[in-house]
Design an enzyme around this catalytic site. Structure first.
Site, PDB file in Angstrom:
ATOM      1  CG  ASP A  31      -2.238   0.753   0.986  1.00 11.24           C
ATOM      2  OD1 ASP A  31      -3.315   0.132   1.071  1.00 11.24           O
ATOM      3  OD2 ASP A  31      -2.165   1.961   0.652  1.00 11.24           O
ATOM      4  CB  SER A 124     -16.578  -0.168  -9.770  1.00 15.17           C
ATOM      5  OG  SER A 124     -17.682   0.666  -9.499  1.00 15.17           O
ATOM      6  CB  ALA A 125     -21.854  -1.478 -10.103  1.00 15.40           C
ATOM      7  CB  THR A 126     -18.923   3.089 -11.840  1.00 18.24           C
ATOM      8  OG1 THR A 126     -17.759   2.488 -11.309  1.00 18.24           O
ATOM      9  CG2 THR A 126     -19.661   3.849 -10.782  1.00 18.24           C
ATOM     10  CE1 TYR A 149     -15.245   3.697  -9.319  1.00 22.08           C
ATOM     11  CE2 TYR A 149     -12.886   3.633  -8.899  1.00 22.08           C
ATOM     12  CZ  TYR A 149     -14.152   3.068  -8.780  1.00 22.08           C
ATOM     13  OH  TYR A 149     -14.305   1.872  -8.114  1.00 22.08           O
ATOM     14  CE  LYS A 153     -11.616   0.265  -9.788  1.00 25.78           C
ATOM     15  NZ  LYS A 153     -10.563  -0.510  -9.086  1.00 25.78           N
ATOM     16  CE1 TYR A 177     -14.244  -3.511  -4.252  1.00 26.86           C
ATOM     17  CE2 TYR A 177     -14.765  -5.603  -5.312  1.00 26.86           C
ATOM     18  CZ  TYR A 177     -13.876  -4.792  -4.617  1.00 26.86           C
ATOM     19  OH  TYR A 177     -12.633  -5.255  -4.270  1.00 26.86           O
ATOM     20  CG  ASN A 179     -23.752   1.381  -3.879  1.00 29.18           C
ATOM     21  OD1 ASN A 179     -23.975   0.865  -4.973  1.00 29.18           O
ATOM     22  ND2 ASN A 179     -23.706   2.690  -3.706  1.00 29.18           N
ATOM     23  N   GLY A 294     -24.789  12.916 -12.549  1.00 28.02           N
ATOM     24  CA  GLY A 294     -24.170  11.607 -12.798  1.00 28.02           C
ATOM     25  C   GLY A 294     -24.866  10.464 -12.089  1.00 28.02           C
TER      26      GLY A 294
END
Ligand code: WQD
Length: 345
Positions: A31, A124-126, A149, A153, A177, A179, A294
């Site tokens: 990290d 991500s689901a985005t 973002y 992904k 993912y 939420n 958005g």
């Protein structure tokens, strides 16, 4: 042989560390601590009673990543490291493309050099294109991220698909993912966003705790049961366990596949407020505000594929999510550390 967890000091990463250690895996954490700190990992050691190595380095630094792979015996990688704020990515897209995409390419290049070809990737689901579809979203839903973002992904998913097509000895599982919310039942680790939270659950927790005066409900004119936005909130421990199942799938067969990690059920903003008030015994005052740019009206997962192919499904309900989030919020500066983990240069 150890599992390398990039971004392992973060909110989701720390919960994944706990689940892998409980399962008996050796782990190594990488990290750069840009949005986290060592305390969360010390709490992981406290919760599990197990030690593990932590490298403070950036995945874009190929020399340092190469040194790590030459020193440690890595079997598989769970790759979480990356910036994840939708609003920040809109303001500073180059930072997101450089870090998230270049970091992943560097990581995969070094993995390839060392013959490490098992990868679980945090997506991500985005990545899904907005639609008027008000049913559950399956993995076949069209992609089309609308913010930098989510685009990082989506681009990384494409890179991984082409990497697999070039060498089918790779074993890759991509996890989208919905939420993530809540915290470990111990109250030792949880979400600790710096400043004013962007996301709903930590914001509600701060209002319930009196740190913020009122919640702004972004939009009350959506085509939903109460006019407010609907999302698929999933307990972070369920999400972490989904990574464990994906890792075992990657160990079992060399292929590439992607899975939604959600509960398959959507809750509105006002339902979340009510659930949190029940869990905390506190009131959460709110005002109805204009829609946030958005945002979509409804977004919840079809989770049948993960159940069928990973043998995984979320088990914790909304009341547990709110209870655990509230308990963490009350204790986050709290107790308990069984010493410190080994931090390497
Ligand atoms: C949830 C709902 C808001 C705050 C984001 C990222 C996504 C993922 C999860 C990384 C919406 C409403 C929120 C507030 C509100 N992160 N809301 N008042 O936008 O669904 O997803 O976090 O992978 O990529 O996009 O989550 O928690 O911000 O919003 O009314 O103060 O709560 O309008 O309906 P979102 P969120």
């Amino acid at each position: 042989m150890a599992i390398l967890i990039t971004g392992g000091a973060g909110y989701i990463g720390a919960h994944i560390c706990v689940e892998l250690l409980h399962e008996g895996y050796d782990i190594v954490v990488v990290d750069n601590f840009s949005t986290s700190n060592l305390e969360g990992l010390n709490r992981v050691k406290y919760i599990t009673g197990k030690s593990f190595k932590v490298y403070n380095l950036d995945i874009t630094d190929s020399d340092k990543i190469r040194q790590l792979f030459s020193k440690e015996s890595i079997d598989s990688v769970i790759h979480l490291a990356g910036y994840k704020s939708v609003s920040e990515s809109t303001a500073t897209p180059l930072k997101y493309y450089a870090n998230n995409i270049a970091g992943t390419i560097t990581l995969c290049e070094v993995m390839q050099e060392f013959g490490v070809k098992r990868l679980v990737f945090s997506s991500s689901a985005t990545v899904y294109a907005p639609s008027n579809h008000d049913g559950p979203i399956s993995e076949d839903h069209p992609l089309g991220a609308i913010n930098p973002y989510g685009q990082t992904k989506e681009i990384i998913e494409g890179i991984l698909r082409n990497l697999y097509l070039s060498d089918q000895t790779w074993s890759i599982r991509i996890l989208r993912y919905f939420n993530p919310v809540g915290a470990h039942e111990s109250g030792q680790i949880g979400e600790n966003p710096k400043g004013i939270p962007n996301n709903l659950m930590p914001y509600i927790a701060k209002v319930a705790g009196g740190e913020l005066p009122v919640l702004s409900v972004y939009g009350s004119d959506y085509p939903t049961k109460d006019g407010t936005g609907i999302r698929d909130y999933i307990h972070v421990v369920d999400l972490a366990r989904g990574h464990l199942h994906a890792l075992k799938a990657a160990e079992a067969s060399e292929e590439i596949d992607m899975f939604n990690l959600g509960t398959g059920r959507g809750y509105s903003v006002l339902e979340m407020v009510e659930a949190f008030e029940r869990a905390s015994g506190r009131s959460v005052p709110y005002i109805l505000a204009p829609r946030r740019k958005g945002d979509t009206a409804i977004c919840y997962a079809d989770v049948s594929k993960a159940k069928k192919k990973l043998g995984w499904e979320a088990k914790k309900g909304i009341n547990q999510m709110c209870h655990d989030a509230w308990q963490w919020d009350r204790r986050k500066h709290g107790s308990g550390s069984a010493g410190t983990v080994l931090l390497l240069p």
